[in-house]
Design a protein around this motif. Structure first.
Motif, mmCIF file in Angstrom:
data_model
loop_
_atom_site.group_PDB
_atom_site.id
_atom_site.type_symbol
_atom_site.label_atom_id
_atom_site.label_comp_id
_atom_site.label_asym_id
_atom_site.label_seq_id
_atom_site.Cartn_x
_atom_site.Cartn_y
_atom_site.Cartn_z
ATOM 1 N N ALA A 16 44.068 39.282 42.626
ATOM 2 C CA ALA A 16 43.674 39.357 40.799
ATOM 3 C C ALA A 16 42.297 40.168 41.309
ATOM 4 C CB ALA A 16 44.323 37.713 40.620
ATOM 5 N N ASN A 17 41.325 39.792 41.857
ATOM 6 C CA ASN A 17 40.101 40.091 42.078
ATOM 7 C C ASN A 17 39.215 40.043 43.835
ATOM 8 O OD1 ASN A 17 38.896 37.571 42.023
ATOM 9 N ND2 ASN A 17 38.735 37.356 40.574
ATOM 10 N N TRP B 193 43.575 39.340 48.655
ATOM 11 C CA TRP B 193 42.390 39.909 48.923
ATOM 12 C C TRP B 193 41.673 40.089 50.075
ATOM 13 C CZ3 TRP B 193 41.877 44.904 49.212
ATOM 14 C CH2 TRP B 193 41.000 45.028 49.327
ATOM 15 N N THR C 224 50.881 43.976 45.152
ATOM 16 C CA THR C 224 51.802 44.378 43.958
ATOM 17 C C THR C 224 50.413 43.420 43.282
ATOM 18 O OG1 THR C 224 52.614 42.551 43.633
ATOM 19 C CG2 THR C 224 53.724 43.634 44.506
ATOM 20 N N TYR C 225 50.806 43.728 41.806
ATOM 21 C CA TYR C 225 49.445 43.390 40.243
ATOM 22 C C TYR C 225 50.944 43.198 39.069
ATOM 23 C CZ TYR C 225 50.633 48.492 37.965
ATOM 24 O OH TYR C 225 51.151 50.030 38.241
ATOM 25 N N GLN C 226 50.401 42.897 38.394
ATOM 26 C CA GLN C 226 50.678 42.285 37.524
ATOM 27 C C GLN C 226 50.028 43.338 36.435
ATOM 28 O OE1 GLN C 226 49.017 38.196 37.122
ATOM 29 N NE2 GLN C 226 51.145 37.137 36.081
ATOM 30 N N MET D 192 46.448 42.863 35.486
ATOM 31 C CA MET D 192 45.026 42.916 36.129
ATOM 32 C C MET D 192 45.043 44.402 37.542
ATOM 33 S SD MET D 192 43.434 39.641 36.786
ATOM 34 C CE MET D 192 44.035 38.011 36.144
ATOM 35 N N GLU D 193 45.621 45.305 36.283
ATOM 36 C CA GLU D 193 46.084 46.239 37.174
ATOM 37 C C GLU D 193 45.198 47.953 37.594
ATOM 38 O OE1 GLU D 193 47.865 50.892 36.666
ATOM 39 O OE2 GLU D 193 48.129 49.899 35.329
ATOM 40 N N TYR E 285 41.744 46.086 38.445
ATOM 41 C CA TYR E 285 40.842 45.479 39.742
ATOM 42 C C TYR E 285 41.890 45.394 41.456
ATOM 43 C CZ TYR E 285 39.117 43.217 35.425
ATOM 44 O OH TYR E 285 38.433 42.628 34.631
ATOM 45 N N VAL E 286 43.486 45.733 41.193
ATOM 46 C CA VAL E 286 44.126 45.660 41.921
ATOM 47 C C VAL E 286 44.036 46.693 42.823
ATOM 48 C CG1 VAL E 286 45.802 45.055 43.159
ATOM 49 C CG2 VAL E 286 45.513 44.201 41.211
ATOM 50 N N ARG E 287 44.022 48.413 41.960
ATOM 51 C CA ARG E 287 43.225 49.392 41.843
ATOM 52 C C ARG E 287 41.946 50.141 42.578
ATOM 53 N NH1 ARG E 287 47.556 53.000 41.316
ATOM 54 N NH2 ARG E 287 49.716 52.203 39.626
ATOM 55 N N VAL F 73 49.982 50.550 45.805
ATOM 56 C CA VAL F 73 50.225 49.598 44.923
ATOM 57 C C VAL F 73 51.331 49.818 43.852
ATOM 58 C CG1 VAL F 73 47.490 48.759 44.613
ATOM 59 C CG2 VAL F 73 48.715 50.837 43.495
#
Length: 256
Positions: A15-16, A22, A38-40, A43-44, A46-48, A59
């Motif tokens: 998530a962060n 992470w 993967t990401y919600q 949260m895209e 932050y994850v990218r 991702v």
């Protein structure tokens, strides 16, 4: 040679930068694993941004409550990882805020269902889809739990029930997937300052208690959970499955 050279990992739950997922991603990548995160949808970004810090990391989107999304995520991961998956990391948990704020006795049917679906059933759903990508060569499935599954932690409420269900699922999955040399374990981490933990009141006070009472007289760091996940993902733990491994400075052995 790096411990995970040539290994391929799919990680759910980043998530962060404070996420345990992470920290696990960093530990696995440090030892040579190729990652897919993967990401919600919310949260895209932050994850990218985090994925960009580890060269070669891919991702993909996934809502773990949606079977079509899970099917798509594992199909895409299979393509990105050339049909092979060695490591699956499940760092997914959620309960509506009201279920953590109100007394446990007031848990709603809908809140109970949501917590169990996202926090426990999703592991089963992921493992089912991971097995075809793992069974020819074996693999490691990891989940995150918490000692509230065994002891009363006020305000953890329905999440404690979900973690108990998750731990039971770990054991049953370990039994059934073991014939393919797929190991399934969980890490029970001490309290950390993560986005998820902030939803539980009293975290600061509990961290102070852990630092005072635990045998090591301190709190843990995300990186220590990451390195335990590294161990459980590597051949160093090749005979360990169905276990709940505590990473909590020894707090779990204490009587108070």
């Amino acid at each position: 040679m790096p411990l995970l050279e040539g290994k391929k990992a799919l990680i759910f739950g980043v998530a962060n930068h404070r996420s345990i997922a992470w920290a696990i991603a960093q530990s696995l990548a440090r030892e040579g694993a190729q990652l897919v995160l993967t990401y919600q949808e919310r949260m895209e970004k932050y994850v990218r941004d985090l994925a960009a810090k580890i060269p070669g990391t891919e991702v993909i989107p996934c809502d773990v409550q949606n079977d079509a999304d899970l099917d798509s995520a594992f199909a895409k991961a299979g393509e990105l990882l050339n049909g092979r998956l060695d490591i699956l990391v499940h760092c997914v948990a959620f309960a509506p805020a009201s279920e953590l704020e109100n007394p446990f006795l007031q848990t709603t049917r809908e809140g109970f269902h949501t917590a169990l679906d996202i926090s426990a059933y999703s592991l089963v759903a992921m493992a089912k889809r991971a097995e075809p990508l793992m069974k020819e060569h074996g693999g490691s499935v990891l989940a995150l739990t918490y000692m509230a599954s065994e002891r009363v932690m006020p305000k953890y409420n329905v999440m404690a029930v979900a973690k108990a269900a998750l731990e039971c699922s770990v054991r049953y999955l370990a039994y059934e997937m073991g014939e393919h040399n797929i190991r399934v374990n969980a890490i029970s981490a001490g309290p950390l300052n993560t986005l998820a933990a902030r939803g539980v009141s009293g975290l600061t006070g509990f961290r102070e208690q852990v630092a005072h009472v635990s045998p090591l007289r301190r709190n843990i760091e995300q990186s220590e959970v990451g390195d335990t996940a590294l161990f459980l993902s590597s051949d160093l733990s090749r005979a360990i499955t169905g276990e709940i491994m505590f990473v909590d400075a020894g707090y779990n052995i204490m009587g108070a």
